[in-house]
Enzyme design. Structure first.
Site, PDB file in Angstrom:
ATOM      1  N   VAL A 175     -19.818  22.688  48.491  1.00  0.00           N
ATOM      2  CA  VAL A 175     -20.893  21.681  48.512  1.00  0.00           C
ATOM      3  C   VAL A 175     -20.313  20.438  49.165  1.00  0.00           C
ATOM      4  CG1 VAL A 175     -22.286  20.153  47.065  1.00  0.00           C
ATOM      5  CG2 VAL A 175     -22.085  22.586  46.496  1.00  0.00           C
ATOM      6  N   HIS A 201      -6.200  30.409  36.451  1.00  0.00           N
ATOM      7  CA  HIS A 201      -4.839  30.630  35.945  1.00  0.00           C
ATOM      8  C   HIS A 201      -4.706  30.293  34.461  1.00  0.00           C
ATOM      9  CE1 HIS A 201      -4.371  26.363  35.854  1.00  0.00           C
ATOM     10  NE2 HIS A 201      -4.453  26.232  37.148  1.00  0.00           N
ATOM     11  N   TYR A 214     -36.034  -2.782  12.061  1.00  0.00           N
ATOM     12  CA  TYR A 214     -34.953  -1.794  12.118  1.00  0.00           C
ATOM     13  C   TYR A 214     -35.619  -0.449  12.365  1.00  0.00           C
ATOM     14  CZ  TYR A 214     -31.361   1.519  10.719  1.00  0.00           C
ATOM     15  OH  TYR A 214     -30.469   2.560  10.711  1.00  0.00           O
ATOM     16  N   TYR A 272       3.424  25.194  23.463  1.00  0.00           N
ATOM     17  CA  TYR A 272       2.618  26.292  22.928  1.00  0.00           C
ATOM     18  C   TYR A 272       3.065  27.600  23.575  1.00  0.00           C
ATOM     19  CZ  TYR A 272      -0.290  25.787  27.181  1.00  0.00           C
ATOM     20  OH  TYR A 272      -0.744  25.714  28.473  1.00  0.00           O
ATOM     21  N   HIS A 326       0.136  20.335  34.739  1.00  0.00           N
ATOM     22  CA  HIS A 326       0.678  20.672  33.417  1.00  0.00           C
ATOM     23  C   HIS A 326       1.481  21.958  33.595  1.00  0.00           C
ATOM     24  CE1 HIS A 326       0.652  22.501  29.474  1.00  0.00           C
ATOM     25  NE2 HIS A 326      -0.371  23.268  29.736  1.00  0.00           N
ATOM     26  N   ASP A 352     -29.781   4.096  16.224  1.00  0.00           N
ATOM     27  CA  ASP A 352     -30.580   3.185  15.405  1.00  0.00           C
ATOM     28  C   ASP A 352     -30.431   1.802  16.009  1.00  0.00           C
ATOM     29  OD1 ASP A 352     -27.927   2.770  14.598  1.00  0.00           O
ATOM     30  OD2 ASP A 352     -28.525   2.184  12.576  1.00  0.00           O
TER      31      ASP A 352
HETATM   32  C1  LIG Z   1      -1.559  25.366  33.071  1.00  0.00           C
HETATM   33  C2  LIG Z   1      -2.849  25.224  32.339  1.00  0.00           C
HETATM   34  C3  LIG Z   1      -2.992  25.787  31.110  1.00  0.00           C
HETATM   35  C4  LIG Z   1      -4.179  25.680  30.430  1.00  0.00           C
HETATM   36  N1  LIG Z   1      -4.285  26.276  29.210  1.00  0.00           N
HETATM   37  C5  LIG Z   1      -5.442  26.231  28.563  1.00  0.00           C
HETATM   38  C6  LIG Z   1      -5.578  26.875  27.330  1.00  0.00           C
HETATM   39  O1  LIG Z   1      -4.642  27.525  26.878  1.00  0.00           O
HETATM   40  N2  LIG Z   1      -6.728  26.772  26.661  1.00  0.00           N
HETATM   41  C7  LIG Z   1      -7.768  26.048  27.167  1.00  0.00           C
HETATM   42  O2  LIG Z   1      -8.790  25.967  26.507  1.00  0.00           O
HETATM   43  N3  LIG Z   1      -7.684  25.434  28.340  1.00  0.00           N
HETATM   44  C8  LIG Z   1      -6.540  25.496  29.051  1.00  0.00           C
HETATM   45  N4  LIG Z   1      -6.429  24.859  30.258  1.00  0.00           N
HETATM   46  C9  LIG Z   1      -7.560  24.087  30.754  1.00  0.00           C
HETATM   47  C10 LIG Z   1      -8.611  24.993  31.373  1.00  0.00           C
HETATM   48  O3  LIG Z   1      -8.001  25.862  32.271  1.00  0.00           O
HETATM   49  C11 LIG Z   1      -9.667  24.197  32.111  1.00  0.00           C
HETATM   50  O4  LIG Z   1     -10.049  23.093  31.354  1.00  0.00           O
HETATM   51  C12 LIG Z   1     -10.895  25.038  32.401  1.00  0.00           C
HETATM   52  O5  LIG Z   1     -10.518  26.220  33.046  1.00  0.00           O
HETATM   53  C13 LIG Z   1     -11.867  24.287  33.293  1.00  0.00           C
HETATM   54  O6  LIG Z   1     -12.939  25.137  33.622  1.00  0.00           O
HETATM   55  P1  LIG Z   1     -14.036  24.642  34.667  1.00  0.00           P
HETATM   56  O7  LIG Z   1     -15.002  25.724  34.833  1.00  0.00           O
HETATM   57  O8  LIG Z   1     -14.547  23.318  34.239  1.00  0.00           O
HETATM   58  O9  LIG Z   1     -13.216  24.313  35.992  1.00  0.00           O
HETATM   59  P2  LIG Z   1     -12.662  25.286  37.116  1.00  0.00           P
HETATM   60  O10 LIG Z   1     -12.213  26.559  36.605  1.00  0.00           O
HETATM   61  O11 LIG Z   1     -11.680  24.459  37.887  1.00  0.00           O
HETATM   62  O12 LIG Z   1     -13.937  25.553  37.985  1.00  0.00           O
HETATM   63  C14 LIG Z   1     -14.487  24.579  38.832  1.00  0.00           C
HETATM   64  C15 LIG Z   1     -14.941  25.285  40.082  1.00  0.00           C
HETATM   65  O13 LIG Z   1     -15.652  24.371  40.898  1.00  0.00           O
HETATM   66  C16 LIG Z   1     -15.393  24.718  42.232  1.00  0.00           C
HETATM   67  N5  LIG Z   1     -15.682  23.569  43.079  1.00  0.00           N
HETATM   68  C17 LIG Z   1     -15.099  22.356  43.060  1.00  0.00           C
HETATM   69  N6  LIG Z   1     -15.599  21.577  44.013  1.00  0.00           N
HETATM   70  C18 LIG Z   1     -16.544  22.297  44.648  1.00  0.00           C
HETATM   71  C19 LIG Z   1     -17.407  22.044  45.750  1.00  0.00           C
HETATM   72  N7  LIG Z   1     -17.402  20.868  46.384  1.00  0.00           N
HETATM   73  N8  LIG Z   1     -18.242  23.016  46.137  1.00  0.00           N
HETATM   74  C20 LIG Z   1     -18.281  24.227  45.512  1.00  0.00           C
HETATM   75  N9  LIG Z   1     -17.446  24.527  44.494  1.00  0.00           N
HETATM   76  C21 LIG Z   1     -16.608  23.569  44.052  1.00  0.00           C
HETATM   77  C22 LIG Z   1     -13.916  25.067  42.221  1.00  0.00           C
HETATM   78  O14 LIG Z   1     -13.531  25.853  43.307  1.00  0.00           O
HETATM   79  C23 LIG Z   1     -13.765  25.785  40.905  1.00  0.00           C
HETATM   80  O15 LIG Z   1     -13.829  27.163  41.014  1.00  0.00           O
HETATM   81  C24 LIG Z   1      -5.247  24.958  30.971  1.00  0.00           C
HETATM   82  C25 LIG Z   1      -5.107  24.376  32.225  1.00  0.00           C
HETATM   83  C26 LIG Z   1      -3.920  24.504  32.912  1.00  0.00           C
HETATM   84  C27 LIG Z   1      -3.805  23.868  34.241  1.00  0.00           C
END
Ligand SMILES: Cc1cc2nc3c(=O)[nH]c(=O)nc-3n(C[C@H](O)[C@H](O)[C@H](O)COP(=O)(O)OP(=O)(O)OC[C@H]3O[C@@H](n4cnc5c(N)ncnc54)[C@H](O)[C@@H]3O)c2cc1C
Length: 828
Positions: free
Chosen positions: A174, A48, A538, A259, A225, A551
């Site tokens: 997992v 999203h 050092y 934003y 958020h 270091d």
């Molecule tokens: C409302 C909102 C607005 C945002 N706006 C921005 C923005 O404008 N710009 C920006 O840079 N960032 C933004 N972010 C932040 C950004 O969306 C996230 O930081 C980023 O998408 C994280 O990516 P990811 O791949 O780490 O996590 P995710 O997209 O959450 O992917 C993690 C995946 O791991 C999977 N998973 C978890 N546990 C398991 C398990 N046990 N076994 C198998 N699969 C598993 C999940 O299903 C998921 O698909 C926003 C976030 C929100 C909530």
């Protein structure tokens, strides 16, 4: 058959899919991605994410990671359309304080190589005609910012990497990590075990749950958020919009925590001004077999009351919104951490287990690239220290600490924060045994690594009247004046002319012992530590590519016992891991690495009268012959058993005096009493930082990182000539100060008064050529001092300019060190 390790990536969000892609590019090809949600829309934060990418940040690392992400998403194309809509980014100021902040941010952009422009209110209107001209004082325009099409990028990456052989297991959670002999061997899923040599958790805000499977605390907090889409906005109707429905720059109104982006004729509005709303990921349940835009685990019910202030402020900034309403809103979940940084790195005690979490879309491809480099080559082109998983102290890993600080971080995300601003809570977590005395002396404490550290002592304020004219501190501007006191001038003066006591307790101390201790330290460091007991060296810890990972000072106290002064928890994790592997390879060469910081303490007693003080309370020989420079010995001071090391980071005669924590307060009292007749003062870190810069001593993390080799950083002397076989040795072959393309240089500010603080860009012949790594007012030399990386062609005597709040400050490259180049004071 491929010889690459079997890799399992947990999570097919923007991080996991990019990592699979980057690993393929770097030659690893046995990769499985396991995702609990359906692959078409996994349902994590990425599914999203509105995808705004504002690249510029006070952190060089984060900015470079963002730059790479932009480049990569632009190159990720299908049907002639990339995954990045480069509409540009505009941040507006509606308060004078924010306008100043934008000037600073413009400086960061220049420092880190991002093209940016400060723009006047009319120019803001030109770039963004819907702005309310009555509110805007100015803006920062970054043409290369824009919108990541994150969900589309995930799908294209799945397509591309699947075609190259990456296996994707969708709708497969997992549930466990299999281990044997201290290594990962696979991941458990309801469909069976997937064998693995390397497991990388890219599970986003589910990271805590995955960490728990291997007993690894993951310091992140999932927080909700708010993000809304408005109803159609008449003023947006019919505007030319890009492929994802946006043509206007992405817009930030940080004074009101807001934003904005376009979604066709609607606005998308994100808000950070509401109360923190923590979430427990495990409580979200199992990801359903079908996920759609409105039903996914990372999307919680909208709480409209929290958005009310945002809507009013949005309409004030963009009056066109008065003709629309809040349409579809939700509370989306993503990760926050105690310091706002991502979590990237290996588990300290489980080989093969890695993490890349708390990563924004903005930094996602950059993080993936860097981690893929570390996995395949041992070195990331972009320094990752600020993202390193192991950077937190143990006390900072408790869930209460993570929760409180991460929520605070959410609250402050768009605030104007001073670089020295400490967190207000929790405080007093770690104090040295001298704390009671420091409070009696009116210490002003700042916090780092959960330690309370005195910056100056109000008890010294009365001495300002006695400062000789040449030691008088200069007036500072309001920003540089924050978290600063002119009392530091007194403490510097007393250190150079009498004697001062510095609390060095928070310096990380490791005890390395056992029959393999010397082998371990010889193998990991650039120096020769195999000297006779009593010697101190050092030396540098390098990575495989010759980058400086730390270091350290290594004191050989006994044949098989060393005390190592290190930089932090990452060093501890590194030495422990290497020690463990050495023991496994040859049990007769066992070696133990213990963190003794908390059980011990240290006073730096420095200044020309230091010997008078110590000899009044010790029968041991502290003369030049009794304890030479860079030598250590056990001694007794006032009946207290100590280890004294003849070292000085401030460049004066004296010792680091160590004892156990229980003896600490008495040691302080004994030295304090004996010092009275010699004019002793307690001195804090403000003076300390100024004195060490005058002496040219580098601070790891600021002045040198893994992006720099010893010759660039000016610490080539710490590489023992002719030594071979240490980590990084091969990479250094053929390199020298002469071959270095850039060098860390000492600058002095020409007007003698304009203090800069660090990270400012440096210009030469009108071009941005580097950035300030550390800066301070040099009390001894009577002018501001700054260190900066500059191209090698710029040398001593050359004129440069440092940009501070948009103003160019003239400076000159000086011969260093500025203080005592002959070392007569240290060796005296
Ligand atoms: C409302 C909102 C607005 C945002 N706006 C921005 C923005 O404008 N710009 C920006 O840079 N960032 C933004 N972010 C932040 C950004 O969306 C996230 O930081 C980023 O998408 C994280 O990516 P990811 O791949 O780490 O996590 P995710 O997209 O959450 O992917 C993690 C995946 O791991 C999977 N998973 C978890 N546990 C398991 C398990 N046990 N076994 C198998 N699969 C598993 C999940 O299903 C998921 O698909 C926003 C976030 C929100 C909530």
């Amino acid at each position: 058959m491929s010889s690459a390790p079997r890799v399992v990536i947990i999570g097919a969000g923007i991080v996991g899919t990019n990592l699979a892609d980057e690993l393929l590019t770097l030659g690893w090809d046995d990769i499985t991605v396991v995702e609990q949600g359906p692959l078409a829309m996994p349902g994590g934060s990425t599914s999203h994410a509105p995808g705004l990418v504002f690249q510029t940040n006070a952190s060089k690392t984060l900015t470079l990671l963002a730059r790479y992400t932009v480049t990569k998403l632009l190159s990720l194309q299908k049907d002639g359309q990339s995954c990045f809509n480069q509409v540009g980014g505009l941040e507006v100021a509606t308060t004078p304080e924010r306008w100043e902040e934008l000037k600073r941010k413009h400086g960061y952009a220049s420092s880190w190589g991002v093209e940016a422009r400060l723009v006047s209110p009319p120019e803001c209107l030109e770039l963004y005609p819907l702005l309310n001209p009555a509110l805007v004082l100015g803006g920062l325009h970054i043409p290369s910012d824009g919108l990541a099409l994150a969900a589309r990028a995930v799908q294209l990456l799945i397509e591309r990497t699947s075609a190259a052989g990456v296996r994707y297991l969708g709708s497969t959670p997992v549930t466990g990590i299999e281990r044997a002999g201290g290594r990962v061997t696979g991941v458990t899923t309801p469909a069976g075990t997937v064998p693995a040599d390397v497991v990388v958790s890219c599970a986003g805000f589910w990271g805590v749950e995955i960490g728990a499977m291997v007993g690894l605390p993951i310091p992140l907090l999932p927080l909700a958020h708010q993000y809304v889409r408005t109803t159609p906005v008449p003023a947006l109707a019919g505007r030319h919009a890009g492929p994802d429905g946006a043509g206007l720059p992405i817009l930030r109104h940080q004074d009101q925590d807001l934003y904005f982006r376009e979604h066709g004729d609607r606005y998308g509005i994100g808000y950070y001004g509401h109360r923190p709303m923590p979430v427990v990921a495990s409580a979200l349940g199992v990801t359903p077999a079908t996920v759609d835009e409105h039903h996914m685990p990372s999307r919680l019910e909208f709480t409209p009351a929290d958005f009310d202030p945002a809507w009013q402020e949005s309409q004030a900034l963009l009056p066109a919104l008065q003709e629309a309403e809040v349409g579809d809103g939700f509370n989306g979940i993503f990760s926050f951490t105690p310091d706002g940084g991502a979590l990237v790195g290996r588990a300290p005690d489980l080989d093969g287990f890695w993490v890349a979490e708390a990563v924004w879309v903005t930094h996602s491809a950059g993080v993936a690239r860097s981690l893929a480099e570390v996995l395949t080559t041992g070195h990331s082109t972009i320094d990752l220290a600020e993202c390193e998983l192991s950077r937190f102290e143990e006390v900072q890993l408790s869930s209460s600490y993570v929760s409180e600080t991460s929520q605070q971080n959410f609250v402050e995300i768009y605030d104007i924060l001073h670089p020295h601003q400490p967190r207000e809570s929790p405080r007093n977590l770690r104090v040295s045994p001298f704390h009671a005395r420091q409070r009696e002396l009116g210490a002003f404490f700042l916090e780092a690594g959960a330690w309370e550290r005195p910056y100056w002592y109000e008890a010294n304020a009365h001495l300002i009247a006695e400062l000789p004219p040449e030691w008088q501190p200069v007036e500072r501007d309001a920003w540089a004046q924050r978290y600063y006191s002119p009392v530091a001038a007194v403490e510097a003066w007393k250190t150079r002319t009498a004697v001062a006591m510095y609390d060095m307790t928070p310096l990380r101390r490791l005890e390395v012992s056992g029959p393999g201790a010397v082998d371990l330290l010889q193998r990991l460091s650039t120096g020769d530590v195999a000297k006779k007991p009593g010697a101190i060296t050092y030396t540098l810890l390098l990575d495989e590519h010759g980058g400086i990972r730390s270091d350290v000072t290594v004191a050989r106290l006994e044949t098989d016992l060393f005390q190592v002064g290190a930089n932090g928890p990452v060093d501890l994790a590194y030495l422990r891991r290497e020690a463990r592997q050495q023991c496994e390879a040859d049990p007769t060469r066992w070696v133990q690495v213990r963190d003794i910081t908390g059980g011990t303490c240290c006073i730096g007693l420095w200044g020309p009268r230091a010997r008078d003080v110590v000899s009044a309370v010790s029968a041991d020989d502290f003369t030049n012959d009794g304890l030479r420079y860079f030598r250590a010995k056990r001694a007794s001071i006032g009946g207290i058993p100590v280890t004294a090391m003849r070292l000085s980071y401030v460049g004066e005669l004296g010792w680091e005096i160590y004892t156990t924590a229980d003896n600490g307060q008495r040691l302080w009292d004994v030295l304090w009493q004996a010092g009275q007749e010699h004019g002793v003062v307690a001195a804090g870190r403000t003076a300390f930082d100024a004195l060490r810069l005058e002496k040219g001593y580098r601070s790891w993390g600021a002045d040198m990182t893994t992006e720099h080799d010893p010759y660039e950083a000016g610490v080539g002397f710490a590489v023992k000539a002719g030594k071979q076989g240490f980590v990084g040795a091969e990479a250094l072959e053929g390199r020298s100060e002469e071959t270095a393309a850039r060098r860390l240089r000492c600058l002095t500010v020409d007007d003698g008064t304009s203090v800069v603080l660090g990270k400012e860009p440096v210009f030469h012949d009108g071009q941005s050529v580097g950035y300030v790594t550390s800066a301070a007012f040099g009390y001894t030399v009577g002018r501001p001092v700054a260190y900066a990386y500059l191209p090698s062609g710029i040398g001593e005597g050359d004129a440069v300019e440092i940009e501070y709040f948009g103003r160019r400050v003239a400076a000159t490259v000086a011969s260093e060190p500025l203080h005592d180049p002959q070392m007569t004071r240290l060796r005296g």
